[in-house]
Scaffold this active site. Structure first.
Site, PDB file in Angstrom:
ATOM      1  CG  HIS A 185      -1.548  -4.120  -5.690  1.00  0.00           C
ATOM      2  ND1 HIS A 185      -0.724  -4.716  -5.151  1.00  0.00           N
ATOM      3  CD2 HIS A 185      -0.785  -2.494  -6.778  1.00  0.00           C
ATOM      4  CE1 HIS A 185       0.315  -3.969  -5.785  1.00  0.00           C
ATOM      5  NE2 HIS A 185       0.473  -2.737  -6.592  1.00  0.00           N
ATOM      6  CG  ASP A 234      -0.224  -8.231  -4.093  1.00  0.00           C
ATOM      7  OD1 ASP A 234      -1.636  -7.529  -4.610  1.00  0.00           O
ATOM      8  OD2 ASP A 234       0.875  -6.617  -4.229  1.00  0.00           O
ATOM      9  CB  SER A 267       3.400  -2.624  -8.297  1.00  0.00           C
ATOM     10  OG  SER A 267       3.817  -2.133  -6.985  1.00  0.00           O
TER      11      SER A 267
END
Length: 311
Positions: free
Chosen positions: A60, A90, A166
């Site tokens: 993402h 992911d 992230s």
């Protein structure tokens, strides 16, 4: 040794020493990622995983990227290309268009224990080179994705994570990368995709082919407890009660029906949807497999031919 040096050594207890050691070992190989997209800009983190400039990040973070730039702790800035992404796990692999620091050592999340010290390293809120520490607070969590699939064996920690973390590193006390920070689960909670045998296969597929191929049956259902009679015949206490069979899907073509309970696939017991999902790997595509169902008080075998999942 003067008094200040004695005080410094006393302050650097075993916990602090471990975190400092991890930070000094890992941070040089963690990049701040700046992403340009048609709709704006984004940011995250990535880590060097190979000597030829491959980096691992969250899918993402680079979704829709038209340009990607990496900035390292030593001030080095290089452009990067997105080699491959896998939204279902992911994970994404980048390749730097220039020299990078040495790759991180990869650990095995399967060896983690609840209560073990872990360190999260990344670039939260645009603050490069940030470090937070905590413990593994739970293992084996599941993380739903936007596609409806579930990431298995997610690591839950109490190491603080914020936007920008992230794609960053979750490391053990030996400085080995054991996870990729992927989400903020709530106040005081963080989640990381594990580095294990399954995710390493995904990484290799992304490096070589740019994508991950998966199989698909076309059923949706929930975990149920079997009756004592059924459990005795099946040899397991649980199964998956089929709620929906997609029209024209491999399961529909094989004769599976809503209300059937899936108990095994290809001779492997299946006790929940995640277990069935784990079997839907590339080698299952186009291969005849026996699906065993509990239907109307009896075991029924049907033959399915899984198709490739098109995201």
């Amino acid at each position: 040794m003067n008094e200040d040096e004695v005080d410094d050594r006393a302050a650097l207890d075993a916990y602090s020493a471990a975190v400092v050691r991890v930070a000094e070992t890992v941070l040089p190989s963690v990049a701040a990622v700046s992403v340009r997209t048609r709709s704006g800009a984004g940011a995250g983190s990535a880590s060097v995983i190979s000597a030829d400039g491959h980096l691992l990040t969250s899918a993402h973070v680079v979704a829709g990227a038209t340009g990607t730039e990496l900035s390292f702790a030593d001030g080095t800035t290089v452009d990067a290309e997105v080699v491959g992404t896998d939204p279902l796990s992911d994970l994404a692999v980048l390749r730097a268009r220039g020299a990078t620091p040495p790759p991180l050592r990869l650990g095995d999340a399967a060896r983690l224990r609840v209560g073990q010290l872990v360190v999260a390293l990344g670039n939260p809120l645009g603050l490069a080179g940030s470090v937070t520490a905590g413990i593994v607070s739970a293992l084996g969590r599941s993380l739903p994705t936007a596609s409806g699939r579930v990431i298995d064996e997610v690591i839950q920690t109490d190491a603080a994570l914020n936007p920008g973390n992230s794609g960053g590193v979750l490391a053990d006390s030996a400085g080995r990368m054991v996870g990729v920070n992927t989400a903020v689960a709530g106040i005081g909670l963080g989640l990381a995709v594990p580095i294990n045998a399954s995710t390493l296969e995904i990484v290799e597929a992304l490096k070589s082919a740019g994508r991950v191929r998966r199989a698909w049956l076309g059923v949706a259902g929930t975990k149920v407890r079997l009756t004592p009679e059924a459990a005795a015949k099946v040899g397991a206490p649980m199964g998956i009660r089929i709620a929906t069979v997609v029209a024209g899907s491999p399961a529909a073509e094989a004769g599976a029906r809503p209300g059937d309970i899936v108990v095994s696939l290809d001779g492997i017991p299946v006790v929940d949807p995640t277990g069935l999902q784990r079997l839907m790997v590339e080698r299952a595509i186009g291969r005849r497999m026996e699906l065993t169902l509990w239907r109307n008080g009896a075991l029924v075998d049907v033959v399915v031919l899984p198709q490739e999942l098109v995201a």
